[in-house]
Write a protein that holds these residues in place. Structure first.
Motif, PDB file in Angstrom:
ATOM      1  N   SER A  75     -24.439  46.132 -39.102  1.00 35.82           N
ATOM      2  CA  SER A  75     -24.374  45.163 -40.211  1.00 35.82           C
ATOM      3  C   SER A  75     -23.126  44.291 -40.220  1.00 35.82           C
ATOM      4  CB  SER A  75     -24.519  45.853 -41.577  1.00 35.82           C
ATOM      5  OG  SER A  75     -25.767  46.502 -41.644  1.00 35.82           O
TER       6      SER A  75
ATOM      7  N   ARG B 243     -25.327  38.446 -37.595  1.00 36.87           N
ATOM      8  CA  ARG B 243     -25.258  39.794 -38.172  1.00 36.87           C
ATOM      9  C   ARG B 243     -25.843  40.785 -37.178  1.00 36.87           C
ATOM     10  NH1 ARG B 243     -28.075  42.515 -43.361  1.00 36.87           N
ATOM     11  NH2 ARG B 243     -26.515  44.122 -43.642  1.00 36.87           N
TER      12      ARG B 243
ATOM     13  N   SER C 179     -27.951  40.127 -31.696  1.00 37.00           N
ATOM     14  CA  SER C 179     -27.621  39.915 -33.105  1.00 37.00           C
ATOM     15  C   SER C 179     -28.664  38.981 -33.683  1.00 37.00           C
ATOM     16  CB  SER C 179     -26.218  39.330 -33.228  1.00 37.00           C
ATOM     17  OG  SER C 179     -26.105  38.171 -32.428  1.00 37.00           O
ATOM     18  N   ARG C 180     -28.584  38.793 -34.971  1.00 36.12           N
ATOM     19  CA  ARG C 180     -29.511  37.878 -35.653  1.00 36.12           C
ATOM     20  C   ARG C 180     -28.718  36.819 -36.405  1.00 36.12           C
ATOM     21  NH1 ARG C 180     -34.310  40.405 -35.210  1.00 36.12           N
ATOM     22  NH2 ARG C 180     -34.423  42.656 -35.420  1.00 36.12           N
TER      23      ARG C 180
ATOM     24  N   TRP D  75     -27.675  35.104 -39.423  1.00 37.30           N
ATOM     25  CA  TRP D  75     -27.664  35.567 -40.807  1.00 37.30           C
ATOM     26  C   TRP D  75     -27.598  34.389 -41.770  1.00 37.30           C
ATOM     27  CZ3 TRP D  75     -23.392  36.410 -44.455  1.00 37.30           C
ATOM     28  CH2 TRP D  75     -23.757  37.200 -45.546  1.00 37.30           C
ATOM     29  N   MET D  76     -26.793  33.366 -41.416  1.00 38.87           N
ATOM     30  CA  MET D  76     -26.626  32.235 -42.312  1.00 38.87           C
ATOM     31  C   MET D  76     -26.075  31.050 -41.526  1.00 38.87           C
ATOM     32  SD  MET D  76     -24.018  31.822 -45.597  1.00 38.87           S
ATOM     33  CE  MET D  76     -24.294  33.467 -46.129  1.00 38.87           C
TER      34      MET D  76
ATOM     35  N   PRO E 147     -27.821  43.980 -36.198  1.00 44.11           N
ATOM     36  CA  PRO E 147     -28.845  44.832 -36.813  1.00 44.11           C
ATOM     37  C   PRO E 147     -28.485  46.322 -36.760  1.00 44.11           C
ATOM     38  CG  PRO E 147     -29.618  43.970 -34.705  1.00 44.11           C
ATOM     39  CD  PRO E 147     -28.282  43.332 -34.968  1.00 44.11           C
TER      40      PRO E 147
ATOM     41  N   VAL F 252     -20.864  41.156 -39.734  1.00 47.40           N
ATOM     42  CA  VAL F 252     -21.154  39.723 -39.733  1.00 47.40           C
ATOM     43  C   VAL F 252     -19.968  39.001 -39.114  1.00 47.40           C
ATOM     44  CG1 VAL F 252     -21.592  37.695 -41.187  1.00 47.40           C
ATOM     45  CG2 VAL F 252     -22.630  39.897 -41.772  1.00 47.40           C
TER      46      VAL F 252
END
Length: 182
Positions: free
Chosen positions: A40, A35, A15-16, A18-19, A37, A42
């Protein structure tokens, strides 16, 4: 940046970030949202335990939700409009229905109303407001019939779940062939 947490929805391996949130005060933690990839989705990295999380969903929370406009078409108009593009009636199940605000907008005789709500007080309010079959408890153990519902809704819920995949599986079990998960 890449994170090693797998996606709780589609099981993608990475995952990345995101915030990242800022704490509201020195005693509040900061949070990182991840999030996927691939799909999508979250979710919260390192979420509080269910016991810790329970303090956020106390009676004061449910009162604030009700006062903030949970009831009435102004809160739910967009969802009702989108849903009506695909179905205008039938059996509908609202997962984590709170005090029944969304279901109350569908009390027009075209819908058989049902919901699942973990909070007993909110579930009772939903029963009174909608006249629907509101099950008190968690989604995974809700005693509802298979292949019964034309629509299963899950609004503002997935981001709160530790394990969303079992919810998808239950929704698929409860839906009639050709039913909608929204």
């Amino acid at each position: 940046p890449t994170h090693t947490s797998p996606c709780p929805c589609c099981s993608a391996a990475t995952s990345r970030v995101w915030m990242r949130t800022r704490p509201l005060s020195a005693s509040e933690p900061s949070y990182t949202l991840l999030r996927c990839p691939a799909c999508s989705h979250v979710w919260l990295a390192d979420p509080p335990s269910p016991e810790q999380l329970a303090k956020f969903y106390d009676p004061v929370y449910h009162q604030a939700v009700t006062r903030s406009g949970e009831m009435g078409s102004s809160r739910w108009g967009r969802q009702v409009e989108i849903l009506s593009r695909y179905k205008s009636g039938g059996a509908i199940l609202d997962l984590c229905c709170s005090s029944g605000g969304f279901l109350s907008c569908l009390k027009n005789g075209n819908w058989e109303l049902a919901g699942v709500e973990a909070n007993p007080e909110a579930a009772e309010r939903a029963r009174q407001l909608t006249g629907g079959n509101i099950v008190t408890g968690d989604i995974a153990s809700a005693p509802l019939p298979s292949d019964h519902f034309d629509v299963v809704t899950c609004t503002d819920v997935l981001e709160h779940l530790y394990e969303p995949r079992p919810v998808f599986e239950k929704a698929a079990q409860w839906l009639k062939p050709g039913g909608i998960f929204y």
